[in-house]
Design an enzyme around this catalytic site. Structure first.
Site, PDB file in Angstrom:
ATOM      1  N   ARG A 216     -21.426 -23.998  -2.999  1.00  0.00           N
ATOM      2  CA  ARG A 216     -20.924 -25.079  -3.720  1.00  0.00           C
ATOM      3  C   ARG A 216     -21.703 -25.084  -5.206  1.00  0.00           C
ATOM      4  O   ARG A 216     -22.772 -24.843  -5.284  1.00  0.00           O
ATOM      5  CB  ARG A 216     -20.870 -26.402  -3.084  1.00  0.00           C
ATOM      6  CG  ARG A 216     -19.952 -26.703  -2.222  1.00  0.00           C
ATOM      7  CD  ARG A 216     -20.144 -27.640  -1.229  1.00  0.00           C
ATOM      8  NE  ARG A 216     -21.106 -26.803  -0.020  1.00  0.00           N
ATOM      9  CZ  ARG A 216     -20.966 -27.085   1.171  1.00  0.00           C
ATOM     10  NH1 ARG A 216     -20.312 -28.167   1.570  1.00  0.00           N
ATOM     11  NH2 ARG A 216     -21.736 -26.428   2.102  1.00  0.00           N
TER      12      ARG A 216
ATOM     13  N   ARG B 259      -1.981 -31.909  15.742  1.00  0.00           N
ATOM     14  CA  ARG B 259      -1.065 -31.880  14.285  1.00  0.00           C
ATOM     15  C   ARG B 259      -1.967 -31.781  13.068  1.00  0.00           C
ATOM     16  O   ARG B 259      -1.270 -31.748  11.897  1.00  0.00           O
ATOM     17  CB  ARG B 259      -0.516 -33.371  14.334  1.00  0.00           C
ATOM     18  CG  ARG B 259      -1.400 -34.572  14.486  1.00  0.00           C
ATOM     19  CD  ARG B 259      -0.499 -35.848  14.369  1.00  0.00           C
ATOM     20  NE  ARG B 259       0.461 -35.859  13.575  1.00  0.00           N
ATOM     21  CZ  ARG B 259       1.682 -36.208  13.907  1.00  0.00           C
ATOM     22  NH1 ARG B 259       2.126 -36.370  15.004  1.00  0.00           N
ATOM     23  NH2 ARG B 259       2.696 -36.340  12.933  1.00  0.00           N
TER      24      ARG B 259
ATOM     25  N   ASP C  11       6.803 -37.500  12.795  1.00  0.00           N
ATOM     26  CA  ASP C  11       7.408 -37.639  14.138  1.00  0.00           C
ATOM     27  C   ASP C  11       8.713 -37.279  14.579  1.00  0.00           C
ATOM     28  O   ASP C  11       9.477 -37.825  13.815  1.00  0.00           O
ATOM     29  CB  ASP C  11       6.723 -38.935  15.135  1.00  0.00           C
ATOM     30  CG  ASP C  11       5.122 -38.842  15.356  1.00  0.00           C
ATOM     31  OD1 ASP C  11       4.600 -37.810  15.181  1.00  0.00           O
ATOM     32  OD2 ASP C  11       4.683 -40.140  15.588  1.00  0.00           O
ATOM     33  N   GLU C  12       9.127 -36.763  15.616  1.00  0.00           N
ATOM     34  CA  GLU C  12      10.474 -36.371  15.869  1.00  0.00           C
ATOM     35  C   GLU C  12      11.380 -37.533  15.929  1.00  0.00           C
ATOM     36  O   GLU C  12      12.773 -37.327  15.679  1.00  0.00           O
ATOM     37  CB  GLU C  12      10.524 -35.587  17.340  1.00  0.00           C
ATOM     38  CG  GLU C  12      10.128 -36.319  18.438  1.00  0.00           C
ATOM     39  CD  GLU C  12      10.574 -35.413  19.822  1.00  0.00           C
ATOM     40  OE1 GLU C  12      11.783 -34.735  19.695  1.00  0.00           O
ATOM     41  OE2 GLU C  12       9.918 -35.404  20.639  1.00  0.00           O
TER      42      GLU C  12
ATOM     43  N   GLU D 239      -5.762 -40.909  16.684  1.00  0.00           N
ATOM     44  CA  GLU D 239      -5.769 -40.061  15.599  1.00  0.00           C
ATOM     45  C   GLU D 239      -5.240 -40.390  14.197  1.00  0.00           C
ATOM     46  O   GLU D 239      -5.776 -40.219  13.077  1.00  0.00           O
ATOM     47  CB  GLU D 239      -4.999 -38.552  15.853  1.00  0.00           C
ATOM     48  CG  GLU D 239      -3.310 -38.858  16.161  1.00  0.00           C
ATOM     49  CD  GLU D 239      -2.932 -39.388  17.437  1.00  0.00           C
ATOM     50  OE1 GLU D 239      -1.680 -39.475  17.606  1.00  0.00           O
ATOM     51  OE2 GLU D 239      -3.594 -40.055  18.080  1.00  0.00           O
ATOM     52  N   ASP D 240      -4.108 -41.377  14.414  1.00  0.00           N
ATOM     53  CA  ASP D 240      -3.767 -42.050  12.989  1.00  0.00           C
ATOM     54  C   ASP D 240      -4.804 -42.692  12.545  1.00  0.00           C
ATOM     55  O   ASP D 240      -4.805 -42.604  11.164  1.00  0.00           O
ATOM     56  CB  ASP D 240      -2.496 -43.121  13.422  1.00  0.00           C
ATOM     57  CG  ASP D 240      -1.178 -42.480  13.531  1.00  0.00           C
ATOM     58  OD1 ASP D 240      -0.856 -41.833  12.407  1.00  0.00           O
ATOM     59  OD2 ASP D 240      -0.602 -42.294  14.489  1.00  0.00           O
TER      60      ASP D 240
END
Length: 725
Positions: free
Chosen positions: A391, A503, A519-520, A607-608
């Site tokens: 870096r 995801r 989401d589906e 996870e959200d």
């Protein structure tokens, strides 16, 4: 005579004028400070002037006389709330100075009980005090009191751990809630976390403690002491090796370390990294795995060679012949080698984040030691090993800092979302739709078919990726809808079982800067997708989306909570319909430790929250909510077709009602998904504990199109479908 009176009067008047013009300012200052002094005599705090207060502290918070834990609701401190109940103690508030006025500073030690064993170290402390000029055998003369109960080792697995301390000290007539008492401690907590819990309430006693964590330290009241071994001499001891004519030191080694290398648990990361700096010449770093009962069960490929090299050098010889000595944290923050290095005239290089250094209020350690940063050390070493991916100084010295700009992702500043504004650049003009699906084999739900058609019709869509998160194979290509953009099916990464965090893996197929996470069962129109993407391009470092939640502090439960109720604030935007930068996939997978990701994967709907917490920790900014259509307020059907309910477990937006899925009247904190609601709270609190603070930032902002619901012709509106019922 009249003339004389006139001159006297003029002289008197001129004197007052001179005093007013040249001394008035000083008089006003004197009056101001007099008022301030009178104000200072009151019990702290009574200031209400916001200019005198820290920006993060509200006046009502400082003036509250309630439970101190409510003033700083951080889960990281939960482990010591029971010990530091008087965390606001200062000498002025928790110490009785009147006891010291008559006889001066006198110290009384409690009589030693015959059946109460004392460790060698604590016996030395008591003996030293009783032999000092401050000691008094009369408690009536005492200004300070020392317990005869050995509190040095508060690891309940230790043989020297004294039980039932609370019960014993409450029976002492002189205890008085701990007022004017001094308690010593060297070891607190136990495996695996080694918290600062002493196992009893110290009340208003002063705590003299080794390995003191800065956030728990009460400035001007507690005392941080160095960690010393039982062999430490009670008086005298060997002289130090620093001589006046030895500066600058000319020694054989530049930097040395010799000590244990923990294979697992707290403190292992820092010591494991020291292996890479060893060159066997001027820098010597030696570690051994051979400690503890079960070390052979955990040993890695380095252990055997490390153990052999470890025996080649003498510890004292290294200390006395090196300019710098590394003092990393052990299981706790302090280390014996801190005093050992100082005694050997070796400059300590401290690697123990959060350690309140011993006697720091009196000693300027910046002139005697090098205070480093554990995480910074590891990253700098990594940059040296991989210079082609190191870096730049710009990354290290520009927010959010080098630790959060992963060189494995890119070394080009223009690829990171938080540097667009500084560089005057913009993200790419297309996005990748990333849909998580778990439909039964052989068929696709109508909701995912409609979603694919709506997203593919967006002028900004570059491709659609469908993450198949079910054990059963996906439908054949002929079953999927025809789209104007490429449609690719990606299988979950794990063969044994699919996980929720798949995801957020940095899939190579994602080529655009923007990711539309779906989401589906999410229902979106093309207009909504287009508008949300345009908004995201103005805020590429943030999460931009539709369904939102808010977090709050529950003072009764003393823990954080979150809710999907419609409120005037939001701090979480669910990834069921959200835009964010693809870099956050890399940060989620590579920056967060594996243990934290596994924790999240084991808690449904977590996870959200973790993705929102991560982005907020990086940007210090809230997410952005955009306009949504009323037709989205419908209950989402349960996902089916996955083995053991694994990947098919309903997600955060599906478990409890949210604005995207159901009307506010149906929102209940412990509704049918009460178990999942508890998981959400537990998830949030465990994340706060890991980060050490609450990263989420609340916002009262929602963005709508400029002419949204304005009384103008529909033909003038860019997104007219957003207003249709």
């Amino acid at each position: 005579m009249q003339t004389r009176k006139k001159y006297i009067f003029l002289t008197f008047l001129a004197s007052w004028l001179l005093l007013f013009f040249f001394g008035g300012d000083q008089l006003r200052r004197f009056a101001f400070f007099s008022g301030r002094k009178a104000e200072a005599r009151r019990n702290w705090p009574h200031w209400t002037d916001r200019s005198l207060l820290k920006s993060f502290a509200e006046p009502e918070e400082l003036q509250s006389d309630g439970d101190p834990s409510l003033l700083s609701p951080r889960e990281r401190r939960a482990a010591w709330l029971s010990v530091y109940k008087n965390s606001r103690c200062r000498m002025e508030t928790c110490f009785d100075f009147s006891r010291c006025e008559k006889n001066g500073f006198k110290v009384f030690t409690y009589p030693r009980e015959r059946d109460q064993p004392l460790s060698e170290s604590y016996s030395k402390i008591l003996t030293s005090i009783e032999r000092s000029r401050y000691y008094t055998p009369n408690p009536e003369e005492a200004c300070l009191f020392i317990l005869s109960i050995d509190t040095l080792d508060r690891d309940h697995l230790s043989a020297q751990y004294v039980r039932n301390v609370d019960e014993k000290i409450r029976g002492f007539q002189l205890w008085n809630g701990g007022r004017n008492h001094l308690i010593f401690n060297l070891y607190s907590g136990t495996w695996p976390n080694y918290t600062e819990d002493l196992g009893f309430d110290i009340g208003q006693a002063i705590l003299a403690k080794a390995s003191f964590y800065t956030e728990n330290f009460r400035p001007g009241f507690d005392i941080s002491i160095p960690l010393f071994s039982k062999d430490h001499p009670q008086r005298g001891g060997e002289r130090g090796w620093l001589y006046q004519d030895s500066i600058p030191p000319k020694k054989k080694y530049l930097l040395v370390f010799k000590g244990k290398r923990y294979l697992t648990g707290i403190g292992s990361g820092t010591r494991n990294a020291l292996h890479h700096i060893h060159n066997g010449k001027d820098i010597v770093s030696l570690t051994t795995c051979k400690h503890g009962k079960d070390w052979e069960k955990h040993k890695d490929t380095r252990c055997d060679k490390d153990n052999v090299d470890y025996e080649k050098f003498d510890y004292q010889e290294l200390l006395h012949n090196s300019t710098f000595c590394i003092v990393p944290r052990g299981r706790r923050l302090g280390s014996f080698r801190f005093l050992e290095a100082l005694q050997a005239a070796c400059i300590p290089v401290l690697l123990s984040d959060g350690w309140e250094l011993p006697f720091a209020e009196a000693i300027d350690w910046g002139k005697a030691a090098v205070v480093g940063n554990e995480r910074l050390l590891l990253q700098i070493i990594k940059d040296r090993l991989l210079p082609h991916r190191s870096r730049s100084r710009f990354l290290w010295n520009t927010l959010p800092g080098g630790l959060l700009a992963l060189p494995d992702f890119s070394t080009h500043l223009g690829d990171f979302p938080f540097y667009y504004l500084q560089r005057g650049s913009s993200p790419s003009e297309k996005f990748t739709a990333f849909i998580r699906a778990a439909s039964p084999a052989g068929s696709l739900s109508q909701s995912i078919l409609r979603l694919i058609q709506a997203v593919s019709s967006s002028q900004y869509c570059a491709q659609i990726l469908v993450l198949w998160s079910c054990e059963k194979p996906p439908p054949p290509s002929g079953k999927w809808p025809q789209t104007t953009v490429p449609l690719t099916i990606i299988q979950g990464r794990r063969k044994v079982r699919r996980t929720r965090i798949d995801r957020f893996f940095p899939y190579a197929a994602i080529q655009t800067d923007a990711v539309l996470s779906l989401d589906e069962h999410t229902s979106l129109s093309t207009s909504e997708v287009d508008f949300a993407f345009v908004v995201w391009r103005s805020f590429p470092e943030r999460i931009v989306g539709f369904p939102s939640w808010s977090h709050f502090w529950d003072p009764e439960q003393r823990r954080w909570g979150c809710t999907s109720k419609w409120t005037n604030e939001l701090s979480i935007v669910l990834t069921a319909a959200t835009f964010y930068h693809r870099y956050y996939h890399s940060l989620f997978t590579e920056y967060l430790p594996a243990g934290l990701r596994e924790l999240v994967d084991g808690l449904a709907t977590c996870e959200d929250i973790l993705m929102n917490v991560l982005v907020a920790a990086v940007t210090k900014l809230p997410p952005i909510k955009v306009t949504q259509h009323k037709q989205h307020k419908e209950t989402v059907p349960q996902q089916v077709g996955c083995k053991d309910g694994d990947a098919g477990t309903p997600r955060l937006g599906e478990l409890s009602p949210s604005p995207l899925h159901s009307p506010p009247a149906k929102v209940k904190g412990t509704a049918p998904g009460g178990r999942h609601f508890y998981h959400q709270q537990d998830c949030l609190n465990q994340l706060v504990d890991w980060f050490g603070y609450m990263p989420l930032v609340s916002s009262q902002l929602r963005l709508d199109p400029v002419l949204f619901k304005d009384q103008v012709s529909v033909l003038r509106k860019k997104y007219p479908r957003l207003e249709k019922p």
